[in-house]
Design a protein around this motif. Structure first.
Motif, PDB file in Angstrom:
ATOM      1  N   ALA A   1       0.833  -1.207   0.000  1.00 33.04           N
ATOM      2  CA  ALA A   1       0.000   0.000   0.000  1.00 33.04           C
ATOM      3  C   ALA A   1       0.866   1.255   0.000  1.00 33.04           C
ATOM      4  CB  ALA A   1      -0.923  -0.001   1.223  1.00 33.04           C
ATOM      5  N   VAL A   2       1.960   1.219   0.770  1.00 35.03           N
ATOM      6  CA  VAL A   2       2.865   2.376   0.802  1.00 35.03           C
ATOM      7  C   VAL A   2       3.532   2.558  -0.562  1.00 35.03           C
ATOM      8  CG1 VAL A   2       5.002   3.272   1.823  1.00 35.03           C
ATOM      9  CG2 VAL A   2       3.224   2.310   3.286  1.00 35.03           C
ATOM     10  N   TRP A   3       3.883   1.444  -1.218  1.00 34.73           N
ATOM     11  CA  TRP A   3       4.489   1.542  -2.546  1.00 34.73           C
ATOM     12  C   TRP A   3       3.532   2.205  -3.538  1.00 34.73           C
ATOM     13  CZ3 TRP A   3       8.810   2.073  -4.730  1.00 34.73           C
ATOM     14  CH2 TRP A   3       8.984   1.844  -6.098  1.00 34.73           C
ATOM     15  N   VAL A   4       2.242   1.892  -3.435  1.00 37.92           N
ATOM     16  CA  VAL A   4       1.237   2.542  -4.293  1.00 37.92           C
ATOM     17  C   VAL A   4       1.208   4.041  -4.000  1.00 37.92           C
ATOM     18  CG1 VAL A   4      -1.245   2.718  -4.753  1.00 37.92           C
ATOM     19  CG2 VAL A   4      -0.162   0.471  -4.604  1.00 37.92           C
TER      20      VAL A   4
ATOM     21  N   VAL B   1       3.708   5.844  -2.903  1.00 36.30           N
ATOM     22  CA  VAL B   1       4.937   6.418  -3.478  1.00 36.30           C
ATOM     23  C   VAL B   1       4.773   6.613  -4.980  1.00 36.30           C
ATOM     24  CG1 VAL B   1       7.379   5.943  -3.959  1.00 36.30           C
ATOM     25  CG2 VAL B   1       6.452   5.558  -1.662  1.00 36.30           C
ATOM     26  N   LEU B   2       4.154   5.645  -5.638  1.00 38.75           N
ATOM     27  CA  LEU B   2       3.909   5.775  -7.078  1.00 38.75           C
ATOM     28  C   LEU B   2       2.985   6.960  -7.369  1.00 38.75           C
ATOM     29  CD1 LEU B   2       3.489   2.053  -8.197  1.00 38.75           C
ATOM     30  CD2 LEU B   2       5.456   3.557  -8.544  1.00 38.75           C
ATOM     31  N   ALA B   3       1.994   7.173  -6.474  1.00 36.01           N
ATOM     32  CA  ALA B   3       1.082   8.317  -6.633  1.00 36.01           C
ATOM     33  C   ALA B   3       1.851   9.631  -6.514  1.00 36.01           C
ATOM     34  CB  ALA B   3      -0.022   8.256  -5.582  1.00 36.01           C
ATOM     35  N   VAL B   4       2.798   9.678  -5.591  1.00 35.82           N
ATOM     36  CA  VAL B   4       3.614  10.883  -5.417  1.00 35.82           C
ATOM     37  C   VAL B   4       4.438  11.134  -6.673  1.00 35.82           C
ATOM     38  CG1 VAL B   4       5.558  11.878  -4.137  1.00 35.82           C
ATOM     39  CG2 VAL B   4       3.720  10.707  -2.907  1.00 35.82           C
ATOM     40  N   ARG B   5       5.053  10.074  -7.195  1.00 33.31           N
ATOM     41  CA  ARG B   5       5.913  10.217  -8.379  1.00 33.31           C
ATOM     42  C   ARG B   5       5.113  10.573  -9.632  1.00 33.31           C
ATOM     43  NH1 ARG B   5      10.060   5.337  -8.591  1.00 33.31           N
ATOM     44  NH2 ARG B   5      10.994   6.666 -10.161  1.00 33.31           N
ATOM     45  N   ALA B   6       3.851  10.149  -9.670  1.00 35.80           N
ATOM     46  CA  ALA B   6       3.008  10.459 -10.831  1.00 35.80           C
ATOM     47  C   ALA B   6       2.473  11.887 -10.775  1.00 35.80           C
ATOM     48  CB  ALA B   6       1.845   9.473 -10.902  1.00 35.80           C
ATOM     49  N   GLY B   7       2.674  12.563  -9.636  1.00 37.84           N
ATOM     50  CA  GLY B   7       2.233  13.947  -9.513  1.00 37.84           C
ATOM     51  C   GLY B   7       0.745  14.102  -9.260  1.00 37.84           C
TER      52      GLY B   7
ATOM     53  N   GLY C   1      -2.447  15.902  -4.019  1.00 43.77           N
ATOM     54  CA  GLY C   1      -2.410  15.364  -2.654  1.00 43.77           C
ATOM     55  C   GLY C   1      -1.450  14.211  -2.487  1.00 43.77           C
ATOM     56  N   GLY C   2      -0.712  13.874  -3.541  1.00 43.32           N
ATOM     57  CA  GLY C   2       0.220  12.745  -3.501  1.00 43.32           C
ATOM     58  C   GLY C   2       1.286  12.858  -2.420  1.00 43.32           C
ATOM     59  N   PRO C   3       1.966  14.019  -2.291  1.00 41.22           N
ATOM     60  CA  PRO C   3       3.012  14.131  -1.270  1.00 41.22           C
ATOM     61  C   PRO C   3       2.508  13.876   0.151  1.00 41.22           C
ATOM     62  CG  PRO C   3       3.238  15.902  -2.849  1.00 41.22           C
ATOM     63  CD  PRO C   3       1.952  15.185  -3.174  1.00 41.22           C
ATOM     64  N   LEU C   4       1.311  14.405   0.456  1.00 40.76           N
ATOM     65  CA  LEU C   4       0.754  14.196   1.796  1.00 40.76           C
ATOM     66  C   LEU C   4       0.430  12.723   2.015  1.00 40.76           C
ATOM     67  CD1 LEU C   4      -0.339  15.259   4.476  1.00 40.76           C
ATOM     68  CD2 LEU C   4      -2.535  15.641   3.331  1.00 40.76           C
ATOM     69  N   VAL C   5      -0.215  12.111   1.026  1.00 39.60           N
ATOM     70  CA  VAL C   5      -0.570  10.693   1.128  1.00 39.60           C
ATOM     71  C   VAL C   5       0.700   9.841   1.245  1.00 39.60           C
ATOM     72  CG1 VAL C   5      -1.612   8.742  -0.098  1.00 39.60           C
ATOM     73  CG2 VAL C   5      -2.756  10.955  -0.080  1.00 39.60           C
ATOM     74  N   GLY C   6       1.717  10.209   0.463  1.00 41.82           N
ATOM     75  CA  GLY C   6       2.982   9.479   0.506  1.00 41.82           C
ATOM     76  C   GLY C   6       3.645   9.576   1.862  1.00 41.82           C
ATOM     77  N   ALA C   7       3.659  10.790   2.446  1.00 43.33           N
ATOM     78  CA  ALA C   7       4.275  10.992   3.762  1.00 43.33           C
ATOM     79  C   ALA C   7       3.533  10.200   4.837  1.00 43.33           C
ATOM     80  CB  ALA C   7       4.292  12.477   4.109  1.00 43.33           C
ATOM     81  N   VAL C   8       2.208  10.237   4.787  1.00 36.14           N
ATOM     82  CA  VAL C   8       1.402   9.480   5.757  1.00 36.14           C
ATOM     83  C   VAL C   8       1.669   7.982   5.613  1.00 36.14           C
ATOM     84  CG1 VAL C   8      -0.963   8.833   6.390  1.00 36.14           C
ATOM     85  CG2 VAL C   8      -0.383  11.232   6.003  1.00 36.14           C
ATOM     86  N   GLY C   9       1.760   7.524   4.357  1.00 39.85           N
ATOM     87  CA  GLY C   9       2.016   6.105   4.109  1.00 39.85           C
ATOM     88  C   GLY C   9       3.365   5.651   4.647  1.00 39.85           C
ATOM     89  N   VAL C  10       4.395   6.479   4.426  1.00 40.24           N
ATOM     90  CA  VAL C  10       5.733   6.120   4.916  1.00 40.24           C
ATOM     91  C   VAL C  10       5.755   6.098   6.442  1.00 40.24           C
ATOM     92  CG1 VAL C  10       8.137   6.906   5.058  1.00 40.24           C
ATOM     93  CG2 VAL C  10       6.960   6.879   2.849  1.00 40.24           C
ATOM     94  N   LEU C  11       5.120   7.085   7.076  1.00 39.69           N
ATOM     95  CA  LEU C  11       5.051   7.098   8.546  1.00 39.69           C
ATOM     96  C   LEU C  11       4.293   5.892   9.075  1.00 39.69           C
ATOM     97  CD1 LEU C  11       4.445  10.874   9.354  1.00 39.69           C
ATOM     98  CD2 LEU C  11       6.489   9.525   9.829  1.00 39.69           C
ATOM     99  N   ALA C  12       3.223   5.509   8.377  1.00 39.46           N
ATOM    100  CA  ALA C  12       2.455   4.326   8.784  1.00 39.46           C
ATOM    101  C   ALA C  12       3.305   3.067   8.670  1.00 39.46           C
ATOM    102  CB  ALA C  12       1.197   4.189   7.930  1.00 39.46           C
ATOM    103  N   LEU C  13       4.095   2.974   7.614  1.00 39.67           N
ATOM    104  CA  LEU C  13       4.972   1.810   7.434  1.00 39.67           C
ATOM    105  C   LEU C  13       6.019   1.740   8.536  1.00 39.67           C
ATOM    106  CD1 LEU C  13       5.784  -0.618   5.679  1.00 39.67           C
ATOM    107  CD2 LEU C  13       7.293   0.939   4.405  1.00 39.67           C
ATOM    108  N   ILE C  14       6.613   2.888   8.871  1.00 39.65           N
ATOM    109  CA  ILE C  14       7.610   2.917   9.948  1.00 39.65           C
ATOM    110  C   ILE C  14       6.960   2.530  11.271  1.00 39.65           C
ATOM    111  CG2 ILE C  14       9.084   4.456  11.304  1.00 39.65           C
ATOM    112  CD1 ILE C  14       9.602   6.005   8.662  1.00 39.65           C
TER     113      ILE C  14
END
Length: 199
Positions: A93-96, A98-104, A107-120
């Motif tokens: 889910a976090v990888w998805v 990250v892909l959303a962030v890279r696709a631009g 809200g991608g950066p916020l979702v990506g940051a939340v996902g990475v924090l959730a993974l940690i």
């Protein structure tokens, strides 16, 4: 008399150094066992649980070796493979994200940051659960309690985050070093849980 005291002090110092070096060596050996046990892809929670229990036994001077590690691993695997599968689902889910962030995407950066924090957070909770695992404990209860401790003990959680960071750096500098360092990660989780228990 003074000579006898000096000799006793030197013996104690040597004994403390020997004990600490022995624990360090045991951590490295346990890291190899954990790495081999993780080869089953979804077996990593059980591998860390068995490794942490082995290190708890060794620091309590209760003995134990590869046979006990293998027995604990088999017991922890009964429910631990589900936790391992869930961990991979979170990572996917976090990888998805990250892909959303890279696709631009908006809200991608916020979702990506939340996902990475959730993974940690999930990784820390898993390590904390593994550090206190005992035969008969259910992974669901262990993870629920560990999740609370992860939030309520941010200092301990930060210390555990440093463990995987060291593994990643070791793998970057010299990949074979990442294998024994896994034992140090398990030892760090055990130490953090002991610190939390005595607070």
């Amino acid at each position: 008399m003074a000579q006898a005291h000096a000799k006793a002090r030197t013996r104690r110092r040597g004994s403390v150094f020997g004990d600490r070096f022995s624990v360090f060596a045991e951590c490295l050996l346990t890291g190899v066992w954990i790495a081999v046990a993780c080869l089953g892809v979804v077996t990593y929670p059980a591998a860390f649980a068995a490794g942490a229990r082995h290190l708890r036994r060794r620091t309590a001077h209760q003995g134990g070796g590869l046979r006990e590690f293998a027995r604990d691993f088999g017991t922890a695997l009964r429910g631990g493979w589900i936790a391992g599968l869930a961990g991979w689902a979170v990572a996917a889910a976090v990888w998805v994200d990250v892909l959303a962030v890279r696709a631009g995407l908006p809200g991608g950066p916020l979702v990506g940051a939340v996902g990475v924090l959730a993974l940690i957070g999930a990784a820390v909770a898993l390590l904390r659960a593994a550090a206190v695992w005992t035969p008969g404990a259910t992974w669901r209860a262990l993870l629920a309690d560990a999740g609370r401790r992860t939030v309520l003990d941010p200092a301990g959680s930060f210390l555990i985050v440093c463990g995987p960071a060291v593994v990643a750096l070791s793998a970057w500098f010299a990949p074979p070093l990442a294998v024994p360092v896994l034992g140090a990660v398990a030892a760090a989780a055990v130490a953090v849980e002991e610190r939390h228990r005595h607070r």
